[in-house]
Scaffold this motif. Structure first.
Motif, PDB file in Angstrom:
ATOM      1  N   HIS B  71       0.830  -1.214   0.000  1.00  0.00           N
ATOM      2  CA  HIS B  71       0.000   0.000   0.000  1.00  0.00           C
ATOM      3  C   HIS B  71       0.865   1.266   0.000  1.00  0.00           C
ATOM      4  O   HIS B  71       0.499   2.277  -0.589  1.00  0.00           O
ATOM      5  CB  HIS B  71      -0.995  -0.006   1.172  1.00  0.00           C
ATOM      6  CG  HIS B  71      -0.427   0.365   2.488  1.00  0.00           C
ATOM      7  ND1 HIS B  71       0.156  -0.541   3.330  1.00  0.00           N
ATOM      8  CD2 HIS B  71      -0.340   1.560   3.115  1.00  0.00           C
ATOM      9  CE1 HIS B  71       0.558   0.071   4.421  1.00  0.00           C
ATOM     10  NE2 HIS B  71       0.273   1.346   4.319  1.00  0.00           N
ATOM     11  N   SER B  74       2.055   1.718  -3.560  1.00  0.00           N
ATOM     12  CA  SER B  74       0.960   2.258  -4.363  1.00  0.00           C
ATOM     13  C   SER B  74       0.798   3.758  -4.124  1.00  0.00           C
ATOM     14  O   SER B  74       0.656   4.545  -5.060  1.00  0.00           O
ATOM     15  CB  SER B  74      -0.338   1.515  -3.993  1.00  0.00           C
ATOM     16  OG  SER B  74      -1.450   2.257  -4.382  1.00  0.00           O
ATOM     17  N   ARG B  75       0.873   4.141  -2.870  1.00  0.00           N
ATOM     18  CA  ARG B  75       0.690   5.559  -2.541  1.00  0.00           C
ATOM     19  C   ARG B  75       1.834   6.435  -3.029  1.00  0.00           C
ATOM     20  O   ARG B  75       1.693   7.647  -3.158  1.00  0.00           O
ATOM     21  CB  ARG B  75       0.511   5.731  -1.024  1.00  0.00           C
ATOM     22  CG  ARG B  75      -0.835   5.198  -0.536  1.00  0.00           C
ATOM     23  CD  ARG B  75      -0.996   5.414   0.948  1.00  0.00           C
ATOM     24  NE  ARG B  75      -2.155   4.678   1.458  1.00  0.00           N
ATOM     25  CZ  ARG B  75      -2.569   4.733   2.720  1.00  0.00           C
ATOM     26  NH1 ARG B  75      -1.946   5.491   3.588  1.00  0.00           N
ATOM     27  NH2 ARG B  75      -3.626   4.049   3.114  1.00  0.00           N
ATOM     28  N   GLU B  98     -13.649   4.255  -8.008  1.00  0.00           N
ATOM     29  CA  GLU B  98     -13.545   5.361  -7.051  1.00  0.00           C
ATOM     30  C   GLU B  98     -12.689   5.006  -5.833  1.00  0.00           C
ATOM     31  O   GLU B  98     -12.104   5.879  -5.205  1.00  0.00           O
ATOM     32  CB  GLU B  98     -14.930   5.872  -6.624  1.00  0.00           C
ATOM     33  CG  GLU B  98     -15.715   4.910  -5.775  1.00  0.00           C
ATOM     34  CD  GLU B  98     -17.046   5.486  -5.309  1.00  0.00           C
ATOM     35  OE1 GLU B  98     -17.331   6.665  -5.523  1.00  0.00           O
ATOM     36  OE2 GLU B  98     -17.809   4.694  -4.705  1.00  0.00           O
ATOM     37  N   ILE B  99     -12.609   3.713  -5.518  1.00  0.00           N
ATOM     38  CA  ILE B  99     -11.830   3.308  -4.343  1.00  0.00           C
ATOM     39  C   ILE B  99     -10.367   3.757  -4.473  1.00  0.00           C
ATOM     40  O   ILE B  99      -9.712   4.105  -3.492  1.00  0.00           O
ATOM     41  CB  ILE B  99     -11.969   1.777  -4.131  1.00  0.00           C
ATOM     42  CG1 ILE B  99     -11.992   1.453  -2.648  1.00  0.00           C
ATOM     43  CG2 ILE B  99     -10.888   0.993  -4.820  1.00  0.00           C
ATOM     44  CD1 ILE B  99     -12.502   0.048  -2.355  1.00  0.00           C
ATOM     45  N   SER B 100      -9.872   3.801  -5.731  1.00  0.00           N
ATOM     46  CA  SER B 100      -8.483   4.229  -5.952  1.00  0.00           C
ATOM     47  C   SER B 100      -8.262   5.691  -5.589  1.00  0.00           C
ATOM     48  O   SER B 100      -7.137   6.097  -5.287  1.00  0.00           O
ATOM     49  CB  SER B 100      -8.111   4.073  -7.433  1.00  0.00           C
ATOM     50  OG  SER B 100      -8.293   2.766  -7.853  1.00  0.00           O
ATOM     51  N   TRP B 102      -9.500   7.306  -3.096  1.00  0.00           N
ATOM     52  CA  TRP B 102      -9.612   7.596  -1.656  1.00  0.00           C
ATOM     53  C   TRP B 102      -8.305   7.436  -0.907  1.00  0.00           C
ATOM     54  O   TRP B 102      -8.174   7.881   0.228  1.00  0.00           O
ATOM     55  CB  TRP B 102     -10.635   6.650  -1.001  1.00  0.00           C
ATOM     56  CG  TRP B 102     -12.014   6.760  -1.546  1.00  0.00           C
ATOM     57  CD1 TRP B 102     -12.556   7.814  -2.234  1.00  0.00           C
ATOM     58  CD2 TRP B 102     -13.052   5.772  -1.471  1.00  0.00           C
ATOM     59  NE1 TRP B 102     -13.844   7.544  -2.585  1.00  0.00           N
ATOM     60  CE2 TRP B 102     -14.175   6.303  -2.129  1.00  0.00           C
ATOM     61  CE3 TRP B 102     -13.139   4.502  -0.905  1.00  0.00           C
ATOM     62  CZ2 TRP B 102     -15.379   5.602  -2.233  1.00  0.00           C
ATOM     63  CZ3 TRP B 102     -14.329   3.809  -1.008  1.00  0.00           C
ATOM     64  CH2 TRP B 102     -15.432   4.349  -1.660  1.00  0.00           C
ATOM     65  N   THR B 103      -7.354   6.730  -1.512  1.00  0.00           N
ATOM     66  CA  THR B 103      -6.177   6.359  -0.735  1.00  0.00           C
ATOM     67  C   THR B 103      -4.983   7.278  -0.982  1.00  0.00           C
ATOM     68  O   THR B 103      -4.036   7.267  -0.221  1.00  0.00           O
ATOM     69  CB  THR B 103      -5.752   4.914  -1.079  1.00  0.00           C
ATOM     70  OG1 THR B 103      -5.581   4.816  -2.487  1.00  0.00           O
ATOM     71  CG2 THR B 103      -6.795   3.909  -0.620  1.00  0.00           C
ATOM     72  N   GLU B 110     -10.749  13.980  -6.967  1.00  0.00           N
ATOM     73  CA  GLU B 110     -11.305  12.625  -7.120  1.00  0.00           C
ATOM     74  C   GLU B 110     -12.173  12.550  -8.375  1.00  0.00           C
ATOM     75  O   GLU B 110     -12.092  11.590  -9.146  1.00  0.00           O
ATOM     76  CB  GLU B 110     -12.149  12.261  -5.899  1.00  0.00           C
ATOM     77  CG  GLU B 110     -11.321  12.039  -4.640  1.00  0.00           C
ATOM     78  CD  GLU B 110     -12.163  11.700  -3.427  1.00  0.00           C
ATOM     79  OE1 GLU B 110     -13.364  11.409  -3.582  1.00  0.00           O
ATOM     80  OE2 GLU B 110     -11.608  11.717  -2.316  1.00  0.00           O
ATOM     81  N   LEU B 151      -5.664   6.041  -9.773  1.00  0.00           N
ATOM     82  CA  LEU B 151      -4.721   6.365  -8.690  1.00  0.00           C
ATOM     83  C   LEU B 151      -3.898   7.606  -9.054  1.00  0.00           C
ATOM     84  O   LEU B 151      -3.218   8.157  -8.210  1.00  0.00           O
ATOM     85  CB  LEU B 151      -3.755   5.201  -8.470  1.00  0.00           C
ATOM     86  CG  LEU B 151      -4.181   4.046  -7.572  1.00  0.00           C
ATOM     87  CD1 LEU B 151      -3.191   2.897  -7.731  1.00  0.00           C
ATOM     88  CD2 LEU B 151      -4.225   4.458  -6.110  1.00  0.00           C
TER      89      LEU B 151
END
Lengths: 294, 235
Positions: B71, B74-75, B98-100, B102-103, B110, B151
């Motif tokens: 994670h 990814s960030r 959309e989940i991508s 949020w992180t 967004e 992302l």
């Protein structure tokens, strides 16, 4: 006749409500962390014992018995603290281990907590004394239904509704579902699954402790109640299907009502009847009524 | 941008990668080609932090990411679309994308990131409310790339994006990848079929039995008959 049926039905739904809370916690933890947490029975027992402590204190400082539900819920929530301790302190080391190892570990935890309960509260049954009937009794079709039972049923329905809302409509819920579906992929999208595991396990713990706290005015707390509960929760999960919230709901309802019916007709056969259903499900539909895992 | 330096990777005491090195510069398209089981996915999974190399290192934008968790990687700006698409079946197409967002916070909002994902794969916009289980193989591949794109990554890793797709869908996905390249991220694509190596590839790495046996421009590999035979599985 009607009053007997109504009595059996409400008693069954009452048991089902409490069972659902514990089973929902069990399912949530299994769904996301893939661990069948036998220690959820201990959380239930701890909720019951701490519930008694909180209620006794509440009454001793002049709190009205009809508001005893507040210290009970508080006891359930306070015990949330053990969630992160157990998840970070123990479970995180066994996620990659064999499922048998995980089962042994959580069973060991259950036995250890049972001993801790004996150490703190002794081996004699404890109760909240008088709180149960302080809420009054309702006459429904000639049957005398304790109002407290109805409160617990409503509380469980509200909690189930909140859970459903969180899982379906919030970001946290969607992240939980994503992690449950594919935790490797969830990580690749930037989700810190350690963080999710702690939160989910704590949520599962609280569902168990609240279940224990809510049930205690109607019964007595005993150190072996953790094992008794896990035997029933196991039946709920097998019947409903491992990892399914809908399964937890239907399974709890079936087991709760079956327990109530057998208690009224042949109390000696209570477990036998429940486990006949469990065996039938295991043989003919091993994934359970709504489950995805076998 | 990304540098994989001499990594050795073991899975259950078997050595899968031996001394693998690979680089992807800013805006560069790198293709990692090899037969099934050659070590492509293991290389990409090691970059993503799923596997830890016994030896060597992986760095991204000058930062050592060898021991970082997935994670965190990814960030830092690496998007990943795995070979099996990795779609969340219980979530809708829109929820998957959309989940991508949020992180990781980026310069783009967004909404912009989601809009961009749909712009690159317009077919997905019509399936917004479909669950992952209701999508075809090609749609899943597209969603997997769209989700990684949401992302807003600096580097996009696509593991066999054309695997199992019908020829028309291959063309569609290749066109979308070209659109993504214009947006500027570096891309690493793994591929087992030499004929699927995109024309826009800058650098080609050939991997065989866990070792890089060739690296260079795509046109250079055409001169290497031995390498071509290995890729085709006729050596």
């Amino acid at each position: 006749m009607v009053e007997t049926i109504v009595n059996i039905l409400f008693s069954g739904i009452f048991h089902a409500s409490v069972l659902f809370l514990v089973a929902a916690g069990l399912q949530l933890v299994f769904g996301v962390q893939k661990i069948f947490n036998l220690a959820c029975g201990s959380f239930y027992a701890l909720g019951a014992y701490l519930g008694i402590v909180f209620v006794k204190y509440f009454l001793s400082v002049g709190g009205p018995p009809v508001l005893a539900i507040l210290p009970l819920l508080a006891a359930g929530f306070v015990l949330a603290i053990i969630g992160p301790i157990i998840e970070r302190g123990l479970l995180r080391f066994v996620y990659d281990r064999d499922v048998h190892f995980q089962l042994l570990l959580t069973f060991a935890l259950l036995l250890m907590i049972e001993d801790i309960i004996k150490l703190i509260w002794g081996t004699y049954p404890l109760s909240t004394q008088g709180v149960y009937l302080a809420f009054g009794i309702l006459d429904i079709f000639g049957a005398s239904i304790p109002v407290y039972n109805l409160i617990v049923i409503v509380a469980s329905i509200v909690i189930a509704g909140i859970m459903a809302h969180i899982l379906s409509n919030t970001r946290f819920g969607r992240i939980i579902r994503a992690t449950s579906d594919n935790n490797e992929m969830a990580q690749a999208l930037g989700i810190n699954i350690n963080n999710i595991y702690v939160k989910v396990f704590t949520l599962g713990t609280v569902l168990g402790t609240i279940g224990g706290a809510l049930v205690i005015p109607s019964t007595a707390a005993m150190s072996e109640m953790a094992v008794d509960l896990i035997v029933l929760a196991f039946a709920v999960v097998v019947i409903g299907g491992l990892g399914s919230m809908k399964g937890a709901f239907v399974g709890a309802l079936l087991v709760g009502i079956l327990k109530s019916v057998s208690f009224a007709v042949y109390p000696e056969l209570e477990m036998l009847l429940i486990y006949i259903i469990v065996i039938v499900v295991l043989v003919f539909k091993p994934q359970g009524l709504f489950g995805t895992a076998t | 941008m990304l540098s994989v330096d001499s990594i050795d990777v073991f899975i259950k005491s078997s050595r899968i990668l031996r001394n693998v090195s690979l680089k992807a510069g800013k805006g560069e398209v790198v293709c990692l080609i090899g037969r099934n089981g050659a070590g492509k996915t293991t290389t990409l999974r090691t970059i993503m932090g799923y596997l830890r190399p016994e030896k060597g290192s992986v760095s991204f934008q000058g930062e050592d990411i060898t021991r970082k968790s997935t994670h965190e990687i990814s960030r830092l700006g690496i998007g990943y679309a795995p070979e099996d698409s990795g779609i969340f079946p219980d979530l809708t197409t829109h929820e998957n994308i959309e989940i991508s967002t949020w992180t990781k916070t980026t310069e783009k909002s967004e909404e912009e990131r989601i809009k961009l994902a749909y712009k690159v794969f317009p077919v997905l916009e019509g399936y917004k409310k479909r669950k992952g289980t209701q999508l075809s193989g090609g749609e899943r591949k597209m969603l997997s790339i769209a989700r990684a794109l949401a992302l807003d990554p600096e580097l996009l890793i696509l593991d066999e994006p054309f695997e199992g797709l019908a020829p028309t869908i291959v063309t569609e996905v290749a066109r979308s990848i070209q659109d993504i390249i214009k947006m500027g991220p570096s891309i690493i694509i793994s591929e087992s079929n030499i004929y699927h190596v995109p024309d826009f590839t800058d650098t080609l790495y050939v991997i065989e039995r866990g070792e890089i046996i060739f690296s260079g421009r795509p046109e250079e590999v055409a001169q290497e008959k031995g390498i071509l035979k290995i890729i085709a599985g006729t050596a």
